[in-house]
Design a protein around this motif. Structure first.
Motif, PDB file in Angstrom:
ATOM      1  N   PHE A  97      -4.254   7.256  15.497  1.00 50.07           N
ATOM      2  CA  PHE A  97      -3.628   6.223  14.238  1.00 50.07           C
ATOM      3  C   PHE A  97      -2.193   5.880  14.549  1.00 50.07           C
ATOM      4  CE2 PHE A  97      -1.337   5.912  10.172  1.00 50.07           C
ATOM      5  CZ  PHE A  97      -2.132   4.729   9.573  1.00 50.07           C
ATOM      6  N   THR A  98      -1.783   4.839  14.391  1.00 52.98           N
ATOM      7  CA  THR A  98      -0.237   4.312  14.242  1.00 52.98           C
ATOM      8  C   THR A  98      -0.388   3.474  13.005  1.00 52.98           C
ATOM      9  OG1 THR A  98      -0.485   4.297  16.513  1.00 52.98           O
ATOM     10  CG2 THR A  98       1.471   3.059  15.410  1.00 52.98           C
ATOM     11  N   GLY A  99       0.688   3.876  12.225  1.00 57.11           N
ATOM     12  CA  GLY A  99       0.839   3.141  10.713  1.00 57.11           C
ATOM     13  C   GLY A  99       2.315   2.840  10.663  1.00 57.11           C
ATOM     14  N   VAL A 100       2.772   1.998   9.452  1.00 54.66           N
ATOM     15  CA  VAL A 100       4.099   1.941   9.435  1.00 54.66           C
ATOM     16  C   VAL A 100       4.932   3.013   8.947  1.00 54.66           C
ATOM     17  CG1 VAL A 100       5.637   0.762   7.614  1.00 54.66           C
ATOM     18  CG2 VAL A 100       3.509  -0.259   8.117  1.00 54.66           C
ATOM     19  N   LEU A 101       4.264   3.945   8.378  1.00 50.93           N
ATOM     20  CA  LEU A 101       4.963   5.258   7.913  1.00 50.93           C
ATOM     21  C   LEU A 101       4.881   6.589   8.702  1.00 50.93           C
ATOM     22  CD1 LEU A 101       4.711   4.861   4.113  1.00 50.93           C
ATOM     23  CD2 LEU A 101       6.602   3.955   5.445  1.00 50.93           C
ATOM     24  N   GLY A 102       4.057   6.315   9.892  1.00 51.20           N
ATOM     25  CA  GLY A 102       3.617   7.303  10.882  1.00 51.20           C
ATOM     26  C   GLY A 102       2.433   7.425  11.601  1.00 51.20           C
ATOM     27  N   GLU A 122     -14.015  -5.774  22.067  1.00 54.75           N
ATOM     28  CA  GLU A 122     -14.170  -4.419  21.358  1.00 54.75           C
ATOM     29  C   GLU A 122     -13.004  -4.231  20.375  1.00 54.75           C
ATOM     30  OE1 GLU A 122     -13.579  -2.139  24.974  1.00 54.75           O
ATOM     31  OE2 GLU A 122     -15.759  -1.859  25.026  1.00 54.75           O
ATOM     32  N   ASP A 123     -12.497  -5.083  19.674  1.00 55.70           N
ATOM     33  CA  ASP A 123     -11.444  -5.222  18.688  1.00 55.70           C
ATOM     34  C   ASP A 123     -11.825  -5.734  17.434  1.00 55.70           C
ATOM     35  OD1 ASP A 123      -9.156  -3.956  20.443  1.00 55.70           O
ATOM     36  OD2 ASP A 123      -9.225  -5.821  21.262  1.00 55.70           O
ATOM     37  N   VAL A 124     -11.574  -5.191  16.367  1.00 56.70           N
ATOM     38  CA  VAL A 124     -11.973  -5.692  15.077  1.00 56.70           C
ATOM     39  C   VAL A 124     -10.828  -5.640  14.149  1.00 56.70           C
ATOM     40  CG1 VAL A 124     -13.274  -5.512  13.014  1.00 56.70           C
ATOM     41  CG2 VAL A 124     -14.205  -4.953  15.258  1.00 56.70           C
ATOM     42  N   CYS A 125     -10.478  -6.685  13.501  1.00 52.76           N
ATOM     43  CA  CYS A 125      -9.267  -6.675  12.584  1.00 52.76           C
ATOM     44  C   CYS A 125      -9.774  -7.033  11.243  1.00 52.76           C
ATOM     45  CB  CYS A 125      -8.189  -7.592  13.372  1.00 52.76           C
ATOM     46  SG  CYS A 125      -6.515  -7.575  12.332  1.00 52.76           S
ATOM     47  N   PHE A 126      -9.015  -6.307  10.318  1.00 52.84           N
ATOM     48  CA  PHE A 126      -9.456  -6.632   9.016  1.00 52.84           C
ATOM     49  C   PHE A 126      -8.138  -6.675   8.174  1.00 52.84           C
ATOM     50  CE2 PHE A 126     -12.978  -3.306   9.330  1.00 52.84           C
ATOM     51  CZ  PHE A 126     -13.889  -4.267   9.335  1.00 52.84           C
ATOM     52  N   TRP A 127      -8.250  -7.767   7.622  1.00 55.69           N
ATOM     53  CA  TRP A 127      -7.195  -8.279   6.310  1.00 55.69           C
ATOM     54  C   TRP A 127      -7.826  -7.635   5.038  1.00 55.69           C
ATOM     55  CZ3 TRP A 127      -2.543  -9.517   7.307  1.00 55.69           C
ATOM     56  CH2 TRP A 127      -1.570  -9.694   6.342  1.00 55.69           C
ATOM     57  N   TYR A 128      -7.077  -6.364   4.446  1.00 51.84           N
ATOM     58  CA  TYR A 128      -7.698  -5.963   3.509  1.00 51.84           C
ATOM     59  C   TYR A 128      -6.638  -5.457   2.401  1.00 51.84           C
ATOM     60  CZ  TYR A 128      -7.632  -2.040   6.778  1.00 51.84           C
ATOM     61  OH  TYR A 128      -7.360  -0.991   7.757  1.00 51.84           O
ATOM     62  N   LYS A 156      -4.557   0.883  14.293  1.00 52.14           N
ATOM     63  CA  LYS A 156      -3.066   0.278  13.800  1.00 52.14           C
ATOM     64  C   LYS A 156      -2.889  -0.374  12.446  1.00 52.14           C
ATOM     65  CE  LYS A 156      -1.762  -0.109  18.855  1.00 52.14           C
ATOM     66  NZ  LYS A 156      -1.314  -0.844  19.839  1.00 52.14           N
ATOM     67  N   VAL A 157      -2.256  -0.132  11.732  1.00 51.87           N
ATOM     68  CA  VAL A 157      -2.323  -0.538  10.537  1.00 51.87           C
ATOM     69  C   VAL A 157      -0.779  -0.930  10.274  1.00 51.87           C
ATOM     70  CG1 VAL A 157      -2.512  -0.263   7.861  1.00 51.87           C
ATOM     71  CG2 VAL A 157      -4.138   0.787   9.490  1.00 51.87           C
ATOM     72  N   LEU A 158      -0.754  -2.230   9.665  1.00 49.66           N
ATOM     73  CA  LEU A 158       0.500  -2.958   9.097  1.00 49.66           C
ATOM     74  C   LEU A 158       0.678  -3.330   7.794  1.00 49.66           C
ATOM     75  CD1 LEU A 158       1.268  -5.371  12.181  1.00 49.66           C
ATOM     76  CD2 LEU A 158       2.253  -3.261  12.010  1.00 49.66           C
ATOM     77  N   PHE A 159       1.692  -2.956   6.906  1.00 48.46           N
ATOM     78  CA  PHE A 159       1.897  -3.537   5.619  1.00 48.46           C
ATOM     79  C   PHE A 159       3.452  -3.379   5.676  1.00 48.46           C
ATOM     80  CE2 PHE A 159       0.784   0.999   5.503  1.00 48.46           C
ATOM     81  CZ  PHE A 159       1.757   1.378   4.641  1.00 48.46           C
ATOM     82  N   ASP A 160       3.575  -4.044   4.545  1.00 46.07           N
ATOM     83  CA  ASP A 160       5.111  -4.185   3.813  1.00 46.07           C
ATOM     84  C   ASP A 160       4.959  -2.816   3.133  1.00 46.07           C
ATOM     85  OD1 ASP A 160       7.500  -4.291   2.811  1.00 46.07           O
ATOM     86  OD2 ASP A 160       7.172  -6.220   1.834  1.00 46.07           O
ATOM     87  N   PRO A 161       5.951  -1.614   3.280  1.00 41.48           N
ATOM     88  CA  PRO A 161       5.770  -0.622   2.747  1.00 41.48           C
ATOM     89  C   PRO A 161       6.900  -0.659   1.566  1.00 41.48           C
ATOM     90  CG  PRO A 161       7.462  -0.477   4.614  1.00 41.48           C
ATOM     91  CD  PRO A 161       6.752  -1.754   4.753  1.00 41.48           C
ATOM     92  N   ARG A 162       7.641  -1.508   1.486  1.00 45.47           N
ATOM     93  CA  ARG A 162       8.478  -1.706   0.120  1.00 45.47           C
ATOM     94  C   ARG A 162       7.994  -1.268  -1.102  1.00 45.47           C
ATOM     95  NH1 ARG A 162      11.529  -7.059   1.758  1.00 45.47           N
ATOM     96  NH2 ARG A 162       9.175  -7.510   2.051  1.00 45.47           N
TER      97      ARG A 162
END
Length: 111
Positions: free
Chosen positions: A34-39, A68-74, A100-106
């Protein structure tokens, strides 16, 4: 078009929403990353230990697939805040290999 990959990722999300963490972990490859914005987390059991504590809830808004890739906007309900996010799931041999998860962490940092 075969949506088997999307089904694996959607089933994983459903298990998380139901707090059925054992079944959720069964969707992950043991060497899941898992790769995310905060770790970053290495290993399905390490990741699932965090998920059991956080108990996030997911509302899938849109799904995109490419091989083999699935991307969700959630929307991810993280308790006090709900964050619009994108998650990229790579699936191989019926198991999620990477996320891999991306979001604005502010909003999470402004407490």
């Amino acid at each position: 078009m075969d949506n088997t990959y999307q089904n694996v990722a959607e089933q994983f999300i459903q298990y998380l929403n139901e707090e059925n963490f054992e079944k959720a972990e069964s969707c992950l490859d043991p060497d899941f990353t898992f790769t995310g914005v905060l770790g970053k987390r290495e290993g399905a059991s390490v990741y699932m230990k965090d998920m059991k504590q956080m108990k996030f809830k997911y509302e899938i808004l849109r799904a995109f697939t490419s091989g083999e890739d699935v991307c969700f906007w959630y929307n991810i309900n993280m308790g006090e805040k709900t964050i619009e996010s994108s998650g990229w799931y790579h699936i191989q041999d019926g198991k999620i290999q990477t996320l891999k998860v991306l979001f604005d962490p502010r909003p999470l940092l402004d407490k």
